[in-house]
Scaffold this motif. Structure first.
Motif, PDB file in Angstrom:
ATOM      1  N   MET A  84       0.849  -1.196   0.000  1.00 49.39           N
ATOM      2  CA  MET A  84       0.000   0.000   0.000  1.00 49.39           C
ATOM      3  C   MET A  84       0.887   1.250   0.000  1.00 49.39           C
ATOM      4  SD  MET A  84      -3.062   1.475   0.234  1.00 49.39           S
ATOM      5  CE  MET A  84      -4.184   0.219   0.840  1.00 49.39           C
ATOM      6  N   ALA A  85       0.698   2.108  -0.984  1.00 43.32           N
ATOM      7  CA  ALA A  85       1.436   3.362  -1.078  1.00 43.32           C
ATOM      8  C   ALA A  85       0.492   4.502  -0.723  1.00 43.32           C
ATOM      9  CB  ALA A  85       1.990   3.544  -2.484  1.00 43.32           C
ATOM     10  N   LYS A  86       0.812   5.216   0.327  1.00 43.52           N
ATOM     11  CA  LYS A  86      -0.018   6.341   0.738  1.00 43.52           C
ATOM     12  C   LYS A  86       0.814   7.614   0.721  1.00 43.52           C
ATOM     13  CE  LYS A  86      -3.079   8.198   4.268  1.00 43.52           C
ATOM     14  NZ  LYS A  86      -3.726   8.006   5.572  1.00 43.52           N
ATOM     15  N   PHE A  87       0.344   8.591  -0.066  1.00 46.96           N
ATOM     16  CA  PHE A  87       1.050   9.853  -0.197  1.00 46.96           C
ATOM     17  C   PHE A  87       0.210  10.977   0.401  1.00 46.96           C
ATOM     18  CE2 PHE A  87       3.003   7.247  -3.414  1.00 46.96           C
ATOM     19  CZ  PHE A  87       4.334   7.642  -3.424  1.00 46.96           C
ATOM     20  N   VAL A  88       0.905  11.885   1.049  1.00 44.69           N
ATOM     21  CA  VAL A  88       0.260  13.091   1.570  1.00 44.69           C
ATOM     22  C   VAL A  88       0.676  14.255   0.686  1.00 44.69           C
ATOM     23  CG1 VAL A  88      -0.013  14.657   3.522  1.00 44.69           C
ATOM     24  CG2 VAL A  88       0.270  12.204   3.930  1.00 44.69           C
ATOM     25  N   ILE A  89      -0.335  14.953   0.144  1.00 37.54           N
ATOM     26  CA  ILE A  89      -0.077  16.090  -0.735  1.00 37.54           C
ATOM     27  C   ILE A  89      -0.613  17.338  -0.038  1.00 37.54           C
ATOM     28  CG2 ILE A  89      -0.509  17.117  -2.991  1.00 37.54           C
ATOM     29  CD1 ILE A  89      -1.051  14.298  -4.028  1.00 37.54           C
ATOM     30  N   ALA A  90       0.270  18.239   0.302  1.00 36.76           N
ATOM     31  CA  ALA A  90      -0.124  19.470   1.005  1.00 36.76           C
ATOM     32  C   ALA A  90       0.290  20.670   0.178  1.00 36.76           C
ATOM     33  CB  ALA A  90       0.512  19.529   2.383  1.00 36.76           C
ATOM     34  N   GLY A  91      -0.572  21.682   0.157  1.00 38.69           N
ATOM     35  CA  GLY A  91      -0.227  22.862  -0.632  1.00 38.69           C
ATOM     36  C   GLY A  91      -1.052  24.074  -0.278  1.00 38.69           C
TER      37      GLY A  91
ATOM     38  N   ASN B 143      -7.219   4.677 -10.419  1.00 46.26           N
ATOM     39  CA  ASN B 143      -6.873   3.562 -11.303  1.00 46.26           C
ATOM     40  C   ASN B 143      -5.949   2.525 -10.676  1.00 46.26           C
ATOM     41  OD1 ASN B 143      -7.972   4.288 -14.201  1.00 46.26           O
ATOM     42  ND2 ASN B 143      -7.206   6.207 -13.300  1.00 46.26           N
ATOM     43  N   LEU B 144      -5.372   2.850  -9.512  1.00 43.02           N
ATOM     44  CA  LEU B 144      -4.489   1.889  -8.861  1.00 43.02           C
ATOM     45  C   LEU B 144      -5.084   1.495  -7.511  1.00 43.02           C
ATOM     46  CD1 LEU B 144      -1.043   3.584  -9.627  1.00 43.02           C
ATOM     47  CD2 LEU B 144      -2.106   1.671 -10.850  1.00 43.02           C
ATOM     48  N   PRO B 145      -5.387   0.217  -7.311  1.00 45.23           N
ATOM     49  CA  PRO B 145      -6.057  -0.204  -6.062  1.00 45.23           C
ATOM     50  C   PRO B 145      -5.215  -0.013  -4.819  1.00 45.23           C
ATOM     51  CG  PRO B 145      -5.363  -2.094  -7.364  1.00 45.23           C
ATOM     52  CD  PRO B 145      -5.177  -0.901  -8.251  1.00 45.23           C
ATOM     53  N   ASP B 146      -3.894   0.003  -4.955  1.00 44.16           N
ATOM     54  CA  ASP B 146      -3.028   0.125  -3.777  1.00 44.16           C
ATOM     55  C   ASP B 146      -2.404   1.516  -3.633  1.00 44.16           C
ATOM     56  OD1 ASP B 146      -3.493  -2.482  -3.005  1.00 44.16           O
ATOM     57  OD2 ASP B 146      -1.867  -3.268  -4.250  1.00 44.16           O
ATOM     58  N   PHE B 147      -2.963   2.497  -4.322  1.00 42.26           N
ATOM     59  CA  PHE B 147      -2.430   3.865  -4.255  1.00 42.26           C
ATOM     60  C   PHE B 147      -3.459   4.740  -3.543  1.00 42.26           C
ATOM     61  CE2 PHE B 147      -1.488   8.138  -5.583  1.00 42.26           C
ATOM     62  CZ  PHE B 147      -0.102   8.170  -5.720  1.00 42.26           C
ATOM     63  N   ARG B 148      -3.013   5.368  -2.459  1.00 39.67           N
ATOM     64  CA  ARG B 148      -3.911   6.223  -1.673  1.00 39.67           C
ATOM     65  C   ARG B 148      -3.266   7.584  -1.443  1.00 39.67           C
ATOM     66  NH1 ARG B 148      -6.785   3.121  -3.230  1.00 39.67           N
ATOM     67  NH2 ARG B 148      -8.206   1.670  -2.175  1.00 39.67           N
ATOM     68  N   ILE B 149      -4.106   8.618  -1.416  1.00 44.19           N
ATOM     69  CA  ILE B 149      -3.596   9.970  -1.163  1.00 44.19           C
ATOM     70  C   ILE B 149      -4.403  10.630  -0.058  1.00 44.19           C
ATOM     71  CG2 ILE B 149      -2.729  10.350  -3.499  1.00 44.19           C
ATOM     72  CD1 ILE B 149      -5.256  12.044  -4.021  1.00 44.19           C
ATOM     73  N   HIS B 150      -3.771  11.551   0.638  1.00 43.36           N
ATOM     74  CA  HIS B 150      -4.429  12.399   1.638  1.00 43.36           C
ATOM     75  C   HIS B 150      -4.050  13.832   1.328  1.00 43.36           C
ATOM     76  CE1 HIS B 150      -6.092  13.894   5.349  1.00 43.36           C
ATOM     77  NE2 HIS B 150      -4.920  14.409   5.690  1.00 43.36           N
TER      78      HIS B 150
ATOM     79  N   ILE C 163       4.085  20.357  -1.049  1.00 42.28           N
ATOM     80  CA  ILE C 163       5.041  19.434  -0.444  1.00 42.28           C
ATOM     81  C   ILE C 163       4.380  18.051  -0.396  1.00 42.28           C
ATOM     82  CG2 ILE C 163       4.280  20.111   1.880  1.00 42.28           C
ATOM     83  CD1 ILE C 163       7.047  19.338   2.915  1.00 42.28           C
ATOM     84  N   ILE C 164       5.128  17.013  -0.829  1.00 39.76           N
ATOM     85  CA  ILE C 164       4.576  15.653  -0.889  1.00 39.76           C
ATOM     86  C   ILE C 164       5.494  14.716  -0.124  1.00 39.76           C
ATOM     87  CG2 ILE C 164       3.851  13.753  -2.384  1.00 39.76           C
ATOM     88  CD1 ILE C 164       4.281  17.085  -4.008  1.00 39.76           C
ATOM     89  N   TRP C 165       4.887  13.896   0.711  1.00 40.46           N
ATOM     90  CA  TRP C 165       5.681  12.864   1.380  1.00 40.46           C
ATOM     91  C   TRP C 165       4.902  11.556   1.397  1.00 40.46           C
ATOM     92  CZ3 TRP C 165       3.410  16.853   4.212  1.00 40.46           C
ATOM     93  CH2 TRP C 165       2.499  16.487   5.215  1.00 40.46           C
ATOM     94  N   ARG C 166       5.648  10.486   1.581  1.00 43.95           N
ATOM     95  CA  ARG C 166       5.042   9.156   1.624  1.00 43.95           C
ATOM     96  C   ARG C 166       5.026   8.667   3.059  1.00 43.95           C
ATOM     97  NH1 ARG C 166       6.784   3.701  -1.806  1.00 43.95           N
ATOM     98  NH2 ARG C 166       5.269   2.312  -0.805  1.00 43.95           N
ATOM     99  N   GLU C 167       3.843   8.228   3.485  1.00 46.00           N
ATOM    100  CA  GLU C 167       3.732   7.678   4.836  1.00 46.00           C
ATOM    101  C   GLU C 167       4.134   6.210   4.814  1.00 46.00           C
ATOM    102  OE1 GLU C 167      -0.135   8.342   6.439  1.00 46.00           O
ATOM    103  OE2 GLU C 167       0.276  10.441   6.899  1.00 46.00           O
TER     104      GLU C 167
END
Length: 518
Positions: free
Chosen positions: A1-8, A28-35, A64-68
């Motif tokens: 599971m890849a979870k990315f936080v996108i803040a701006g 389109n990607l079942p294991d891609f999540r964003i916050h 700024i983007i980081w991966r949890e």
């Protein structure tokens, strides 16, 4: 599971483009999540600095983007900004963006609008969870009975703001207050969360957001004006202490009543200095009476008359200034659109009526305190509160009793009614009005009694000496449109009390107005 936080920053076009790519990947990607985290432009830099210091990152721009690291339980792994995220998306997922710069800017502005709307909804939700706490002093007074239906109608604070009302009075009024609670509950108002009573001094103004100060009275008599002035101090000292101790830090205090309105307001400011900037005196009662008298003369509706200015002592020596007063929708040979108006003084050809009959009626109303009676007092308080929270009608002049800072040559340190407009949750004194200058003689007349009231009440002066003027015809010609409403020529109907160190709520009895013998 890849979870990315996108803040701006909410209005950042690069954040908008990053967000679009991230939305596509998540869809389109079942294991891609964003916050997503958005911040207003004015707070973005401070927010970004705090995040970077907390995580020991180095990043200066939006987004700024980081991966949890969900699997490892560690801190986030900084990816970077806009360029780094697009490179990551293209390298790992073979996804890129062809969004034009123009479209980026449009979406960025939409993001900002959506962010502001979301914040407003959250604030409204908080208000519903924690209703606005409204306290009314001397709740057994007739004005309170008339005020409650207006406050619970949703017209004052808005239909999306729930309120809780606390009726504050002495123990002797408890049965009356209980009946008032039942009647208030029977209204079944959608904005009323609760209504309760309070008769314990130490509990007064708990977490109050709004405090309405009505006239307080006692059955005990005093026989001099000086004693009556000094009797205001203990009550205001007590109220000031309780407000500072118990009320919410952003509390708004509005003072109404029949007598010594300016004095009570300035005393509350003295004893509650922390919130002195949020204490005002209601002048719309006098303004409303003046409009009604003019409307009867012109055979029109009082609501069609605007921009009557009340100067000075709201419940004493004041001047009703008609130089800016206009009437709308007036039936005459000249007609115009709804926004068309005409100067009132151009339509009243009988100048003697303005100088004599109009003045006499206003004097009588001021001296008897009728303009602060139940219905008008309630409406004036509610309207002033509505303006305070939502702004006054654009372009309209409103009279308000506030602490003078030297505007219009008014001495500092006294509460004085003057022209203002309400906007953005506060008021602005209309110092840029033209042709509203007041002569030194008139200013002295209006300020003399206010200064003496304060000095006598605080013990700095022993005797009150009312300002003495000549015959009314001696008013300078250049100020013939300033209408004098002088309560000094009539016996004041004033509250009576002899308490100096109140130990209970006895001083909260509904003061019975009695003529002062001097």
């Amino acid at each position: 599971m890849a979870k990315f936080v996108i803040a701006g920053r909410a209005d950042c076009p690069y954040y908008a483009k990053t967000e679009l790519v991230a939305d596509y990947l998540q869809k389109n990607l079942p294991d891609f999540r964003i916050h997503k985290i958005t911040q207003r432009p004015e707070v973005w830099e401070d927010w970004l600095k705090d995040v970077c210091e907390k995580n020991k990152w180095s990043h200066k721009n939006s987004p700024i983007i980081w991966r949890e690291l969900l699997d490892h339980g560690g801190k986030g792994l900084l990816l970077g900004g806009y360029n780094e995220f697009l490179e990551h998306a293209q390298l790992y997922y073979d996804v890129t963006s062809s969004m034009t710069t123009e479209l980026m800017m449009v979406i960025a502005q939409e993001n900002l609008g959506a962010h502001i709307e979301k914040e407003q909804e959250e604030e409204a939700l908080k208000t519903c969870i924690n209703p606005l706490q409204v306290w009314i002093t001397s709740a057994s007074a007739p004005a309170c009975y008339n005020l409650i239906p207006i406050l619970t109608s949703g017209e004052v604070f808005g239909m999306h703001t729930e309120i809780s009302i606390t009726l504050f009075d002495n123990k002797q009024a408890e049965e009356h207050l209980k009946s008032l609670v039942v009647e208030t509950q029977d209204l079944a108002s959608p904005v009323l969360r609760s209504v309760s009573i309070c008769t314990k001094v130490e509990e007064a103004f708990r977490q109050a957001h709004v405090i309405v100060v009505l006239d307080d009275s006692t059955d005990k008599e005093v026989f001099t004006l000086e004693d009556c002035l000094r009797s205001r101090v203990p009550l205001c000292r007590l109220y000031g202490y309780l407000i500072e101790k118990n009320a919410h830090e952003s509390v708004r205090v509005i003072v109404g009543g029949r007598t010594f309105v300016n004095l009570k307001t300035v005393l509350l400011m003295r004893y509650a200095p922390r919130i002195a900037h949020n204490i005002i005196a209601v002048a719309l009662g006098v303004e409303g009476e003046a409009k009604a008298i003019l409307a009867r003369k012109l055979k029109t509706a009082p609501s069609y008359i605007k921009d009557v200015i009340i100067w000075g002592n709201i419940s004493g020596n004041n001047y009703v200034d008609l130089r800016k007063t206009r009437v709308y929708r007036y039936e005459s040979a000249i007609w115009g659109p709804l926004h068309y108006s005409r100067p009132v003084l151009n339509l009243i050809f009988d100048s003697e009526w303005v100088k004599r009959e109009f003045v006499a009626i206003l004097k009588n109303l001021t001296s008897t305190g009728r303009q602060f009676g139940g219905i008008l007092a309630a409406h004036s308080i509610a309207t002033t509160l509505k303006y305070w929270y939502h702004g006054s009608p654009p372009g309209e002049i409103v009279s308000l009793g506030i602490l003078s800072e030297g505007q219009f040559g008014i001495p500092k340190g006294i509460v004085f009614s003057m022209p203002v407009k309400f906007e953005n949750g506060t008021w602005v004194v209309l110092t840029d009005l033209k042709d509203v200058e007041i002569s030194e003689q008139m200013m002295t007349r209006m300020t003399s009694d206010l200064i003496q009231e304060k000095l006598v009440a605080l013990g700095d002066k022993i005797h009150f000496q009312p300002y003495q003027s000549g015959h009314k015809d001696l008013v300078p010609d250049e100020e013939k449109n300033l209408v004098m409403s002088d309560a000094a020529d009539f016996p004041n109907e004033i509250p009576q009390t002899t308490f100096e160190k109140p130990q209970s709520l006895e001083f909260l009895n509904d003061f019975e107005g009695k003529t002062v013998e001097s």
